[in-house]
Each structure stands twice: as structure tokens, then as C-alpha cells.
Design an enzyme around this catalytic site. Structure first.
Site, mmCIF file in Angstrom:
data_model
loop_
_atom_site.group_PDB
_atom_site.id
_atom_site.type_symbol
_atom_site.label_atom_id
_atom_site.label_comp_id
_atom_site.label_asym_id
_atom_site.label_seq_id
_atom_site.Cartn_x
_atom_site.Cartn_y
_atom_site.Cartn_z
ATOM 1 N N ARG A 51 0.797 -1.224 0.000
ATOM 2 C CA ARG A 51 0.000 0.000 0.000
ATOM 3 C C ARG A 51 0.829 1.273 0.000
ATOM 4 O O ARG A 51 0.584 2.184 -0.791
ATOM 5 C CB ARG A 51 -0.911 0.066 1.243
ATOM 6 N N THR A 52 1.772 1.357 0.931
ATOM 7 C CA THR A 52 2.430 2.648 1.118
ATOM 8 C C THR A 52 3.238 3.015 -0.123
ATOM 9 O O THR A 52 3.131 4.134 -0.648
ATOM 10 C CB THR A 52 3.330 2.602 2.373
ATOM 11 N N LYS A 80 25.531 -3.312 -0.346
ATOM 12 C CA LYS A 80 27.013 -3.230 -0.346
ATOM 13 C C LYS A 80 27.515 -2.454 0.865
ATOM 14 O O LYS A 80 28.699 -2.191 0.978
ATOM 15 C CB LYS A 80 27.481 -2.517 -1.613
ATOM 16 N N ARG A 101 10.974 3.948 3.703
ATOM 17 C CA ARG A 101 10.616 2.951 4.724
ATOM 18 C C ARG A 101 11.873 2.183 5.092
ATOM 19 O O ARG A 101 12.633 1.761 4.208
ATOM 20 C CB ARG A 101 9.554 1.985 4.214
ATOM 21 N N HIS A 129 4.472 5.648 11.717
ATOM 22 C CA HIS A 129 4.044 5.503 10.319
ATOM 23 C C HIS A 129 3.101 6.674 10.031
ATOM 24 O O HIS A 129 1.887 6.516 9.913
ATOM 25 C CB HIS A 129 3.332 4.159 10.141
HETATM 26 N N1 CP Z 1 -0.487 -0.059 5.728
HETATM 27 C C1 CP Z 1 0.734 -0.322 5.240
HETATM 28 O O1 CP Z 1 1.735 0.282 5.643
HETATM 29 O O2 CP Z 1 0.768 -1.311 4.282
HETATM 30 P P1 CP Z 1 2.055 -1.774 3.495
HETATM 31 O O3 CP Z 1 2.992 -2.418 4.498
HETATM 32 O O4 CP Z 1 1.574 -2.719 2.449
HETATM 33 O O5 CP Z 1 2.709 -0.539 2.918
#
Ligand code: CP
Length: 302
Positions: A51-52, A80, A101, A129
Site C-alpha cells: 500500500r504505502t 554493499k 521505509r 508511520h
Molecule cells: N499499511 C501499510 O503500511 O501497508 P504496506 O505495508 O503494504 O505498505
């Protein structure tokens, strides 16, 4: 230059403006279709995501911009040994804004200190998040009409669930929000959330989902975060600690909303998906609008 590392990086007023912008994007997408022409978003994903990452990419494409990036640490020079600090300096030469991320808490903060472009924290370990929180706030405000005067139950893995930590941080700023924290004792929220973030606010910690159901306006279900457990036996013991099904939904208010950041594993039975109160797939769509709004704000294009 602004970054988004924590949900608290925007004031309540700024957040309200951002959510207004997201609602306008939802209603008038053509107005925004060319706003990011000539701009590039870098998606730096050292951890898996559906999603993100894809909603950021969709958001940038919807704005007329382009996307570069990597989806796994293994496919970047992190394999590396390149540091996050060096990587962001390099990416600053290629892109106008980045979403990162990383499995380590604080990685986005480290990146922001060396970055020449706005950095968006797309999840740092079990910590925060913030763009999921923006998604959650937009979903609640759009479907409930308010962010204040609500009782929200947060259920499941409250220890490792970074979406829960970010959402609590954000919601304590609104009037009369009551928190019902539903988890096994081993997966309670971290001490800093209980003792600092929630200090002085109305919250209770319980283990029984059924008992909590009747009082909730929002039920925020979460997955037990397998990837953050040190011991697989503990994960197996707790992974199905809560399963929301039709029988439990029958205990809830008629206008309660069920949210989930997704992905789900077993914690929401598929039989709940057709319940009008199940909002977790609508939530995904709101995630695109709010990320479009965020990109525009951080690039000072709206
Ligand atoms: N909600 C969320 O962060 O989903 P993903 O891990 O798929 O990005």
C-alpha cells in the site's frame, strides 16, 4: 524545507488544511493532474510494502510527476554497505522529494538531517508511520464527520504496531477522544506511549474485545507483527489472539467503523468485508488522496 517524520510535525490546523486539500483532490482530481509535472518522487523502501509504496507512486503519477526508487534493500547499494545518510545525499541529486521505509527506528530522521529534499517517513521499524496516520485521520473525518468526541478501540499488536503509535500521538490532540487499548498483556503499548503520550488522557487497557465492542465508535484492528518478534513460538502463540467476525460485529454500534491499516492476516474474517461498517478498503483509497495532498504541501505546490 519541511519533512514528515512524525504525525506531530504538522499542527492540528495544518493537518486540518491538509485533510481539506485531500478532500478537494478527491472531488476535483483534474485540478491537480498536472501540478507535479517535471517533479520526481523517490521511493526508498528497505522493507516490504504494498500500500504505502504503491499509493505514493500512484499519488505522484496522479499529480503528473514521475517516480524512481527501489522496493527492497537488496536491490540498492545498501546491500554493499551504503549508509542511509549517503544514500539520501545521492537521491537528493536525482529527485525532488522522497518517501523512505526502513526497519530501523529513527532512519527517516537520520535521512532528513542530510537530505537536500523533503523526506517522508513511510514507516521506521516499530516506531511511527505518519502517512498511515494521515490516511486514518482522513478516513475517520470523511466517514464520521469529526476527529473529536470519539471512543476508539485499538486492538491486536499494540507493542510493535507503528500505525497504532502514530495514531495515538495524533488523536490525543483532539477533544474528548477516549482510547480503549485491547491487547494480550505481552503486546500492550510501549511504556512511553502509556506514560508520556497518553498521560492525563482518557484511556483503559483491556484484553477482552467482546466486552469493549458496544462502546466503540471506531475499531482499529491490527496485525500481529511477525517480522518484529524475536521468537517464532511467541508469534505463533499470539498471532490469532483476536479475530473479528460477524458474531463480534453484532455487539457493535450500528455506525461503528472498522479500520485496519492492512495487510490483514487472520484478524478480520472475510465475512466482515461486506458489512457496511467495514471501512478498511475505503481507507486504502483515502491513502492516495492524502499522499497527493502531502506531496503538494511539502513541495509547496498547493
Ligand atoms: N499499511 C501499510 O503500511 O501497508 P504496506 O505495508 O503494504 O505498505
Amino acid at each position: 524545507m519541511r519533512h514528515l517524520i512524525s504525525p506531530l510535525d504538522f499542527s492540528v490546523e495544518e493537518l486540518s488544511d491538509l485533510l481539506d486539500l485531500a478532500n478537494d483532490i478527491e472531488k476535483n482530481p483534474e485540478t491537480y493532474a498536472h501540478k507535479c509535472e517535471g517533479k520526481k518522487l523517490a521511493t526508498l523502501f528497505y522493507e516490504p510494502s504494498t500500500r504505502t509504496r504503491l499509493s505514493f507512486e500512484a499519488a505522484m503519477h496522479n499529480l503528473g510527476g514521475n517516480v524512481i526508487g527501489f522496493a527492497t534493500a537488496d536491490s540498492s547499494s545498501a546491500a554493499k554497505g551504503e549508509s542511509v545518510s549517503d544514500t539520501i545525499r545521492i537521491v537528493s541529486c536525482y529527485a525532488d522529494i522522497c518517501a523512505m521505509r526502513h526497519p530501523k527506528e529513527g532512519a527517516a530522521t537520520v535521512a532528513s538531517l542530510k537530505s537536500g529534499i523533503p523526506v517522508i517517513n513511510a514507516g521506521d521499524g516499530g516506531h511511527q508511520h505518519p502517512t498511515q496516520t494521515l490516511t486514518d485521520l482522513l478516513t475517520i473525518r470523511s466517514l464520521k464527520g469529526r476527529l473529536d468526541h470519539i471512543t476508539i478501540g485499538l486492538c491486536g499488536d499494540l507493542k510493535f504496531g507503528r500505525t497504532v503509535h502514530s495514531l495515538i500521538n495524533a488523536l490525543v490532540r483532539y477533544e474528548d477522544v477516549k482510547f480503549v487499548l485491547i491487547s494480550p498483556p505481552e503486546l500492550r503499548v510501549p511504556d512511553y506511549i502509556r506514560e508520556e503520550v497518553l498521560k492525563g488522557f482518557d484511556f483503559e487497557e483491556v484484553t477482552d474485545l467482546e466486552q469493549a465492542m458496544p462502546k466503540l465508535d471506531i475499531l482499529y484492528m491490527t496485525r500481529v507483527q511477525k517480522e518484529r518478534f524475536f521468537n517464532e513460538d511467541d508469534y505463533i502463540r499470539m498471532k490469532d489472539c483476536y479475530i473479528l467476525d460477524k458474531a463480534k460485529m453484532s455487539l457493535a454500534k450500528e455506525d461503528m467503523l472498522v479500520l485496519h491499516p492492512l495487510p490483514r492476516v487472520n484478524e478480520i474474517s472475510v465475512e466482515v468485508d461486506d458489512d457496511p461498517r467495514a471501512a478498511y478498503f475505503k481507507q486504502v483509497q483515502y491513502g492516495v488522496y492524502v499522499r497527493m495532498a502531502l506531496i503538494l504541501r511539502l513541495l509547496e505546490l498547493a
